[in-house]
Design a protein around this motif. Structure first.
Motif, PDB file in Angstrom:
ATOM      1  N   ASN A   2      38.752  84.125  38.147  1.00  0.00           N
ATOM      2  CA  ASN A   2      37.253  84.597  38.159  1.00  0.00           C
ATOM      3  C   ASN A   2      36.203  83.545  38.340  1.00  0.00           C
ATOM      4  N   TYR A   3      35.033  83.687  37.934  1.00  0.00           N
ATOM      5  CA  TYR A   3      33.938  82.697  38.667  1.00  0.00           C
ATOM      6  C   TYR A   3      34.328  81.274  38.326  1.00  0.00           C
ATOM      7  N   LEU A   4      34.774  80.907  37.202  1.00  0.00           N
ATOM      8  CA  LEU A   4      34.766  79.338  36.964  1.00  0.00           C
ATOM      9  C   LEU A   4      36.323  78.905  37.368  1.00  0.00           C
ATOM     10  N   ALA A   5      37.034  79.796  37.406  1.00  0.00           N
ATOM     11  CA  ALA A   5      38.480  79.255  37.783  1.00  0.00           C
ATOM     12  C   ALA A   5      38.415  78.892  39.254  1.00  0.00           C
ATOM     13  N   HIS A   6      37.526  79.876  40.135  1.00  0.00           N
ATOM     14  CA  HIS A   6      37.481  79.430  41.567  1.00  0.00           C
ATOM     15  C   HIS A   6      36.444  78.155  41.826  1.00  0.00           C
ATOM     16  N   ALA A   7      35.540  78.105  40.913  1.00  0.00           N
ATOM     17  CA  ALA A   7      34.560  76.861  41.282  1.00  0.00           C
ATOM     18  C   ALA A   7      34.702  75.706  40.332  1.00  0.00           C
ATOM     19  N   LEU A   8      35.855  75.684  39.435  1.00  0.00           N
ATOM     20  CA  LEU A   8      36.044  74.488  38.556  1.00  0.00           C
ATOM     21  C   LEU A   8      36.077  73.093  39.226  1.00  0.00           C
ATOM     22  N   ARG A   9      36.786  73.000  40.506  1.00  0.00           N
ATOM     23  CA  ARG A   9      37.212  71.781  41.169  1.00  0.00           C
ATOM     24  C   ARG A   9      36.162  71.440  42.012  1.00  0.00           C
ATOM     25  N   PHE A  10      35.052  72.101  42.133  1.00  0.00           N
ATOM     26  CA  PHE A  10      34.032  71.949  43.061  1.00  0.00           C
ATOM     27  C   PHE A  10      32.521  71.639  42.614  1.00  0.00           C
ATOM     28  N   LEU A  11      32.369  71.417  41.229  1.00  0.00           N
ATOM     29  CA  LEU A  11      31.065  71.669  40.463  1.00  0.00           C
ATOM     30  C   LEU A  11      30.017  70.765  41.053  1.00  0.00           C
ATOM     31  N   ASP A  12      30.702  69.567  41.815  1.00  0.00           N
ATOM     32  CA  ASP A  12      29.485  68.685  42.582  1.00  0.00           C
ATOM     33  C   ASP A  12      28.868  69.119  43.843  1.00  0.00           C
ATOM     34  N   ARG A  13      29.085  70.296  44.123  1.00  0.00           N
ATOM     35  CA  ARG A  13      28.982  70.673  45.518  1.00  0.00           C
ATOM     36  C   ARG A  13      28.366  72.031  45.475  1.00  0.00           C
ATOM     37  N   PRO A  14      27.244  72.449  45.136  1.00  0.00           N
ATOM     38  CA  PRO A  14      26.509  73.750  44.750  1.00  0.00           C
ATOM     39  C   PRO A  14      26.821  74.768  45.802  1.00  0.00           C
ATOM     40  N   TYR A  15      26.406  74.602  47.140  1.00  0.00           N
ATOM     41  CA  TYR A  15      26.691  75.689  48.174  1.00  0.00           C
ATOM     42  C   TYR A  15      28.198  76.100  48.114  1.00  0.00           C
ATOM     43  N   TYR A  16      29.050  75.111  47.966  1.00  0.00           N
ATOM     44  CA  TYR A  16      30.744  75.643  47.897  1.00  0.00           C
ATOM     45  C   TYR A  16      30.837  76.207  46.575  1.00  0.00           C
ATOM     46  N   VAL A  17      30.097  75.952  45.411  1.00  0.00           N
ATOM     47  CA  VAL A  17      30.390  76.867  44.407  1.00  0.00           C
ATOM     48  C   VAL A  17      30.079  78.044  44.556  1.00  0.00           C
ATOM     49  N   ALA A  18      28.683  78.374  45.029  1.00  0.00           N
ATOM     50  CA  ALA A  18      28.291  79.628  45.216  1.00  0.00           C
ATOM     51  C   ALA A  18      29.206  80.512  46.405  1.00  0.00           C
ATOM     52  N   GLY A  19      29.575  79.874  47.261  1.00  0.00           N
ATOM     53  CA  GLY A  19      30.504  80.514  48.269  1.00  0.00           C
ATOM     54  C   GLY A  19      31.881  80.850  47.371  1.00  0.00           C
ATOM     55  N   ALA A  20      32.293  80.170  46.593  1.00  0.00           N
ATOM     56  CA  ALA A  20      33.551  80.428  45.804  1.00  0.00           C
ATOM     57  C   ALA A  20      33.396  81.667  45.098  1.00  0.00           C
ATOM     58  N   CYS A  21      32.172  81.834  44.530  1.00  0.00           N
ATOM     59  CA  CYS A  21      31.680  82.905  43.621  1.00  0.00           C
ATOM     60  C   CYS A  21      31.420  84.244  44.480  1.00  0.00           C
ATOM     61  N   LEU A  22      31.010  83.990  45.832  1.00  0.00           N
ATOM     62  CA  LEU A  22      30.371  85.302  46.261  1.00  0.00           C
ATOM     63  C   LEU A  22      31.105  86.356  46.430  1.00  0.00           C
ATOM     64  N   PRO A  23      32.583  86.479  46.837  1.00  0.00           N
ATOM     65  CA  PRO A  23      33.137  87.826  46.727  1.00  0.00           C
ATOM     66  C   PRO A  23      33.092  88.510  45.459  1.00  0.00           C
ATOM     67  N   ASP A  24      33.138  87.793  44.356  1.00  0.00           N
ATOM     68  CA  ASP A  24      32.727  88.296  43.105  1.00  0.00           C
ATOM     69  C   ASP A  24      31.339  88.799  42.676  1.00  0.00           C
ATOM     70  N   LEU A  25      30.509  88.040  43.131  1.00  0.00           N
ATOM     71  CA  LEU A  25      29.176  88.389  43.392  1.00  0.00           C
ATOM     72  C   LEU A  25      28.752  89.594  43.838  1.00  0.00           C
ATOM     73  N   LEU A  26      29.410  89.625  45.006  1.00  0.00           N
ATOM     74  CA  LEU A  26      29.042  90.803  46.094  1.00  0.00           C
ATOM     75  C   LEU A  26      29.578  92.089  45.377  1.00  0.00           C
ATOM     76  N   SER A  27      30.705  92.030  44.532  1.00  0.00           N
ATOM     77  CA  SER A  27      31.325  93.183  43.711  1.00  0.00           C
ATOM     78  C   SER A  27      30.202  93.683  42.982  1.00  0.00           C
ATOM     79  N   VAL A  28      29.465  92.941  42.170  1.00  0.00           N
ATOM     80  CA  VAL A  28      28.428  93.396  41.412  1.00  0.00           C
ATOM     81  C   VAL A  28      27.295  93.706  42.077  1.00  0.00           C
ATOM     82  N   ALA A  29      26.679  93.023  42.881  1.00  0.00           N
ATOM     83  CA  ALA A  29      25.565  93.230  43.669  1.00  0.00           C
ATOM     84  C   ALA A  29      25.581  94.463  44.830  1.00  0.00           C
ATOM     85  N   ASP A  30      26.633  94.812  45.282  1.00  0.00           N
ATOM     86  CA  ASP A  30      26.814  95.660  46.468  1.00  0.00           C
ATOM     87  C   ASP A  30      28.085  95.549  47.006  1.00  0.00           C
ATOM     88  N   ARG A  31      28.996  96.802  46.323  1.00  0.00           N
ATOM     89  CA  ARG A  31      30.251  96.655  46.525  1.00  0.00           C
ATOM     90  C   ARG A  31      30.723  96.915  47.762  1.00  0.00           C
TER      91      ARG A  31
END
Length: 238
Positions: A2-31
Motif C-alpha cells: 500500500n502507500y506507506l510500504a511503497h514510500a517508506l524507504r524514500f521519504l526524503d525524496r518527495p517526487y519519488y514518494v509521489a511516483g511510488a504512490c501513483l499507480p494506487d492514486l490513479l486507481s482512485v482518481a481514474d481507474r
C-alpha cells in the motif's frame, strides 16, 4: 503493498514518494489510466529532475509489486486473512473473502509499519505536500496511453484527508475498507469485520519479515521490467 510500504524507504525524496504512490492514486482518481514500465522508463532521460524522480518512483512501485506478490508470505497471509473473514462474515456475504484477504493485508501492513516508524506518516504527508499536482498530472499524461484530468484535483484531497492515520485502529481501518469496497462496487461489511481485522493484524505483524524480506525490501535502484539487464538509477539528478 500500500502507500506507506511503497514510500517508506524514500521519504526524503518527495517526487519519488509521489511516483511510488501513483499507480494506487490513479486507481482512485481514474481507474482507466495505467502506468506501464515500458512507457515510463524511456521518459527518464528526457525529463527534468523532478519528473525523472517521479518516473523512478513509478518503476519502484511496479518493481515492488512484482516481488511482493511472488513471496510466500503474500500467499500465506492473504489466505489466512481470507479464512478469518469467511468465519466472521459467513459464506453468504457477497464480497469475496479472497479480495478481502488481499486488500486488508496491504492496509494492515501499512498499519504495522506506522507503529514501527512513528514519524513516518508525518514525513510521508510532508513529502506529498511538496509536490506540484499539475506537474505530476502532466508527467503522467506524457507516458500513459490514456490522459487524465482527474489526478491533479485528487492530490490535495488525498493530503487533506490523511486517511492513513485511521489505520491505527480496527474501527478506523474498517471504515476505510468500506470506502474501498463501495468504490469498487462491492458490498460493505458490518461490525462483524472488526474482530477479523483485529485478528488479521496479529497475522501480519507475526509474518512481516516474510511479507517484506530484508533481502528485497531495500532502498536500492530497481531493475527495469522491460530491459532487465539495465539498472535504473534511484538517485536524484542522474
Amino acid at each position: 503493498m500500500n502507500y506507506l510500504a511503497h514510500a517508506l524507504r524514500f521519504l526524503d525524496r518527495p517526487y519519488y514518494v509521489a511516483g511510488a504512490c501513483l499507480p494506487d492514486l490513479l486507481s482512485v482518481a481514474d481507474r482507466g489510466v495505467r502506468l506501464r514500465s515500458r512507457r515510463v522508463e524511456p521518459m527518464i532521460p528526457l525529463a527534468g529532475v523532478d519528473e525523472a524522480e517521479l518516473y523512478r518512483g513509478v518503476l519502484q512501485h511496479l518493481h515492488d509489486d512484482d516481488w511482493f506478490h511472488a513471496t510466500r508470505g503474500f500467499a500465506e497471509v492473504t489466505g489466512d486473512i481470507a479464512v478469518l473473514f469467511r468465519k466472521a462474515i459467513g459464506t453468504e456475504h457477497p464480497t469475496p473473502c479472497s479480495f478481502l484477504g488481499h486488500i486488508v493485508m496491504e492496509m494492515l501492513l501499512d498499519s504495522v509499519l506506522i507503529e514501527r516508524h512513528p514519524d513516518a506518516l508525518d514525513r510521508f504527508y510532508a513529502a506529498m505536500e511538496e509536490v506540484d499536482p499539475q506537474r505530476i498530472q502532466a508527467a503522467v499524461n506524457q507516458c500513459a496511453r490514456q490522459p487524465t484530468e482527474r489526478l491533479a484535483p485528487l492530490l490535495p484531497q488525498f493530503n487533506a484527508e490523511r486517511f492513513l492515520f485511521d489505520y491505527a485502529s480496527a474501527e478506523g481501518l474498517a471504515y476505510r475498507l468500506n470506502q474501498v469496497l463501495r468504490r469498487v462496487r462491492l458490498t460493505p461489511l458490518d461490525e462483524t469485520a472488526i474482530g477479523a481485522i483485529t485478528s488479521a493484524r496479529d497475522v501480519v505483524e507475526a509474518k512481516i519479515d516474510q511479507l517484506l524480506p530484508p533481502s528485497l525490501f531495500v532502498p536500492e535502484p530497481v531493475t527495469s521490467r522491460v530491459a532487465s539487464a539495465s539498472l535504473i538509477s534511484a538517485r536524484p539528478g542522474t
